[in-house]
Enzyme design. Structure first.
Site, mmCIF file in Angstrom:
data_model
loop_
_atom_site.group_PDB
_atom_site.id
_atom_site.type_symbol
_atom_site.label_atom_id
_atom_site.label_comp_id
_atom_site.label_asym_id
_atom_site.label_seq_id
_atom_site.Cartn_x
_atom_site.Cartn_y
_atom_site.Cartn_z
ATOM 1 N N ARG A 35 0.697 -1.336 -0.029
ATOM 2 C CA ARG A 35 0.075 0.015 0.101
ATOM 3 C C ARG A 35 0.949 1.295 0.016
ATOM 4 O O ARG A 35 0.531 2.143 -0.741
ATOM 5 C CB ARG A 35 -0.931 0.034 1.092
ATOM 6 N N ILE A 61 -6.783 8.348 -1.727
ATOM 7 C CA ILE A 61 -6.807 7.050 -1.713
ATOM 8 C C ILE A 61 -7.793 6.504 -0.615
ATOM 9 O O ILE A 61 -7.573 7.280 0.580
ATOM 10 C CB ILE A 61 -5.293 6.206 -1.531
ATOM 11 N N SER A 62 -8.596 5.884 -0.589
ATOM 12 C CA SER A 62 -9.540 5.443 0.257
ATOM 13 C C SER A 62 -8.765 4.856 1.442
ATOM 14 O O SER A 62 -8.043 4.146 1.350
ATOM 15 C CB SER A 62 -10.557 4.407 -0.099
ATOM 16 N N GLN A 63 -9.764 4.728 2.593
ATOM 17 C CA GLN A 63 -9.272 3.960 3.703
ATOM 18 C C GLN A 63 -9.476 2.619 3.557
ATOM 19 O O GLN A 63 -10.252 1.983 2.880
ATOM 20 C CB GLN A 63 -10.539 4.219 4.822
ATOM 21 N N PRO A 64 -8.354 1.954 4.267
ATOM 22 C CA PRO A 64 -8.246 0.609 3.884
ATOM 23 C C PRO A 64 -9.340 -0.160 3.980
ATOM 24 O O PRO A 64 -9.793 -1.056 3.303
ATOM 25 C CB PRO A 64 -7.119 -0.004 4.801
#
Ligand code: SAH
Length: 217
Positions: A35, A61-64
């Site tokens: 990531r 980038i989105s939250q995991p």
């Protein structure tokens, strides 16, 4: 194990597994995709934090956990063709590449698309195809798709996307305006479409023909 692998492992346990997402294939995908390479270098140390991060061009980038949840909601078995709208960093596309046979991903901002494509190829994820264009209209050339995931908030589920689903296929997308939106899951059964609301989320706006006007959001 290097430091980033350790951080990924912690991220998977705390943010994904403990919140109830247990599919071993999904967890393995998050363990293997680096990531930190998908965020700007100054954020490498924050890459595994429990939230979104800036990637330039006013995008994130989105939250995991949200990447994991949206992927899980597609219900992929491994042999599907899927479509993502909003490539951004390419991270979600990389996770999808581990979960499906063929991934098409469409990005509006050419610079982001080029950067994501270079990284995905460097990682050997050659079942991902990056396209530049207005993904609010889908990507008809390779339709139908077993799953479509939209990584930006739409005013409503775009008709062209519903049309590009195969029978039994699912569309997962945030619907709503500035602030928070509802994460919706649509399923096609013949010419019928069923939808349900999964949870509240916060995304950047979907642009383009079926997206938000800049004067509105
Ligand atoms: N999935 C990404 C996060 C994307 S953020 C990741 O894993 O990093 C949302 C992205 O959607 C942004 O990059 C934005 O440029 C893109 N976007 C917005 N409207 C779009 C449209 N109509 N077509 C394609 N991409 C769009």
């Amino acid at each position: 194990m290097d430091e980033y692998e350790r951080q990924r492992s912690r991220m998977v346990n705390k943010q994904i597994l403990r919140r109830g997402l247990k599919d071993p294939r999904l967890l393995a995908a998050f363990e293997s995709i680096p990531r930190h390479l998908f965020v700007p270098e100054r954020y490498h140390d924050a890459a595994h934090d429990d939230g979104p991060l800036p990637i330039g061009h006013s995008q994130t980038i989105s939250q995991p956990y949200i990447v994991a949840l949206m992927t899980a909601l597609l219900g992929l078995g491994g042999d599907e063709r899927v479509l993502e709208i909003g490539t951004g960093s390419g991270y979600q596309a990389a996770i999808l590449a581990m979960m499906a046979a063929e991934v098409h991903t469409v990005e509006y901002v050419p610079e982001l698309a080029a950067q994501a494509e270079a990284l995905l190829m460097e990682l050997g994820l050659d079942n991902v195809h990056v396209h530049v264009g207005d993904g609010s209209l889908g990507w008809p050339e390779n339709a139908p798709y077993a799953g479509i995931l939209v990584a930006a908030a739409a005013p409503e589920a775009p008709k062209p996307l519903l049309k590009q689903l195969e029978d039994g296929g699912r569309l997962v997308l945030p619907v709503g305006g500035r602030g928070t939106q509802n994460l919706e899951v649509w399923e096609r059964k013949g010419d019928d479409f069923h939808s349900k609301i999964e949870t509240a989320v916060a995304f950047v706006p979907l642009r383009g023909e079926q997206g938000w006007d800049r004067e509105v959001w």
